[in-house]
Design an enzyme around this catalytic site. Structure first.
Site, PDB file in Angstrom:
ATOM      1  N   ARG A 210      70.798  34.235  84.681  1.00 58.19           N
ATOM      2  CA  ARG A 210      71.867  34.959  85.359  1.00 58.19           C
ATOM      3  C   ARG A 210      71.431  36.408  85.532  1.00 58.19           C
ATOM      4  NH1 ARG A 210      73.302  30.750  86.825  1.00 58.19           N
ATOM      5  NH2 ARG A 210      75.357  29.742  86.633  1.00 58.19           N
ATOM      6  N   GLU A 239      74.715  39.783  93.034  1.00 60.48           N
ATOM      7  CA  GLU A 239      74.516  38.816  94.119  1.00 60.48           C
ATOM      8  C   GLU A 239      75.847  38.595  94.865  1.00 60.48           C
ATOM      9  OE1 GLU A 239      73.020  35.122  92.617  1.00 60.48           O
ATOM     10  OE2 GLU A 239      71.354  36.040  91.559  1.00 60.48           O
ATOM     11  N   HIS A 256      67.978  33.214  94.152  1.00 62.27           N
ATOM     12  CA  HIS A 256      68.682  32.357  93.189  1.00 62.27           C
ATOM     13  C   HIS A 256      68.506  30.880  93.556  1.00 62.27           C
ATOM     14  CE1 HIS A 256      72.403  32.204  90.316  1.00 62.27           C
ATOM     15  NE2 HIS A 256      71.569  31.194  90.098  1.00 62.27           N
TER      16      HIS A 256
END
Length: 383
Positions: A210, A239, A256
């Site tokens: 993360r 993000e 990601h």
């Protein structure tokens, strides 16, 4: 938004449009409505029974209150985007898909090392976060004979457990911790300026858990002063509106997608259908047809080792998945006129098919016994 209908039990299912095989796994239950996951609203759920999401949708009271939703399934491994306490207090069943893309992320780690021309042999690894992803990476590294040090405060009995400072001082540091904002072991900005200073010169830092586990502003300042170590970022703070200054300074960046193999996505969809069926006492679909592997595909994906260089295994890994292509696409959109947040999500939505190593075979005549054994550990079989 798109809609499809099927004969079934009459449920209305709202789903993130990026979840694969929705029709195969859920089409027998009723009506499917697909929306962009990041912009889902309560109005879209006003008469929905089931909500299926990925990690970009925050599922909480403001989204669900006043709707008839009785099951929420996240086809991803994390839960930091789900307010599970509120759902449980309000009688809403929920499930994530732990471990569904762990193999994909581990393969990403090895392919990024190959892309950076970093040989893992003889290198020490530090793993921060040793759940499904970190634990699988640890298992693979042990099988390869690599040295591991692990920091996970939730797993103090791990045989490789070590203080965070020691883990960060290894040759290759892999971050796979979930994002936890409270409780006894919060991980928000767990890796800040002080900890980044503990990474040794010439090391590799790979963040594929993360984004906000790493203080991105602190990382930017460290890299602006001196690029002492190589940096791979698949996940980013803020993000999808990532820091493009930081992107310019990392060695490899991606939007990601470390866990974005087709295998992992399909596994996530299957896990959530099983959880839904168990929660609501529904029958499982007899034949989903959701597969990314056929005999024809396997034979078409034959690999030939390149032995002229010093790294035939790295060459094979990059034939299967080359993260430099993801890096190039991300940098290209960062230079364009499309807003970064919109471009970041588009790259994820339009991500090309990526199969895991098990779909490939390599000709072994030019490989030594040790190399064949290492490839088998990584999941690539040799003829």
């Amino acid at each position: 938004m798109s809609e499809s209908h099927a004969q079934g039990v009459g449920l209305k299912i709202v789903a993130d449009e990026n979840i694969p095989a929705l029709e195969q796994y859920f089409g027998d239950l009723g009506t499917l409505l697909r929306y962009p996951g990041r912009t889902l609203t309560r109005e879209q759920l006003i008469d929905a029974d089931i909500l299926l999401v990925r990690s970009v949708t925050r599922v909480n009271q403001s989204l669900l209150e006043g709707t008839p939703v009785r099951f929420v399934g996240s086809c991803t491994i994390g839960t930091d985007h789900l307010d599970t306490d509120w759902m449980e207090r309000n009688g809403i069943y929920w499930s994530a898909a732990p471990g569904c893309n762990a193999n994909s992320v581990v393969e990403y780690v090895f392919c990024t090392l190959a892309a950076l021309a970093v040989d893992w042999r003889g290198r020490s690894f530090g793993i921060v976060g040793c759940g499904n992803v970190g634990g699988l990476l640890q298992k693979r590294l042990h099988a390869l004979g690599a040295s591991c040090a692990v920091y996970d405060p939730w797993l103090p009995d791990n045989p490789d457990f070590a203080p965070l400072e020691h883990v960060l001082s290894q040759d290759i540091v892999c971050l796979h911790a979930p994002l936890v904002k409270d409780g006894p072991f919060p991980s928000l900005h767990m890796i800040g300026a002080e900890h980044l200073a503990q990474i040794r010169d010439g090391a590799v830092l790979i963040s594929a858990g993360r984004g906000a586990v790493v203080d991105n502003r602190a990382l930017l300042q460290v890299l602006q002063r001196a690029k002492r170590f190589m940096t791979v970022l698949d996940v980013w703070e803020g993000e999808p509106g990532i820091n493009t200054e930081l992107l310019e300074l990392v060695d490899l960046g991606s939007p990601h997608i470390a866990g974005y193999s087709l295998d992992g996505k399909l596994t996530g969809t299957r896990i959530i259908r099983e959880a839904l069926s168990n929660a609501l006492d529904l029958a499982q679909p007899e034949n989903t047809g959701a597969t990314c592997d056929t005999q024809a595909e396997v034979s078409r994906r034959q690999l030939e080792p390149v032995i002229s260089g010093a790294a035939p295994i790295a060459n094979l890994l990059l034939q299967m998945y080359d993260p430099r292509e993801d890096d190039a696409r991300l940098r290209e959109v960062a230079r364009g006129i499309e807003p970064m947040a919109k471009a970041f999500d588009r790259l994820r939505r339009e991500y090309p098919e990526r199969l895991e190593f098990s779909h490939y075979r390599a000709a072994a005549q030019a490989l030594g016994k040790k190399e064949r054994e290492e490839l088998a550990v990584l999941g690539l079989m040799c003829d």
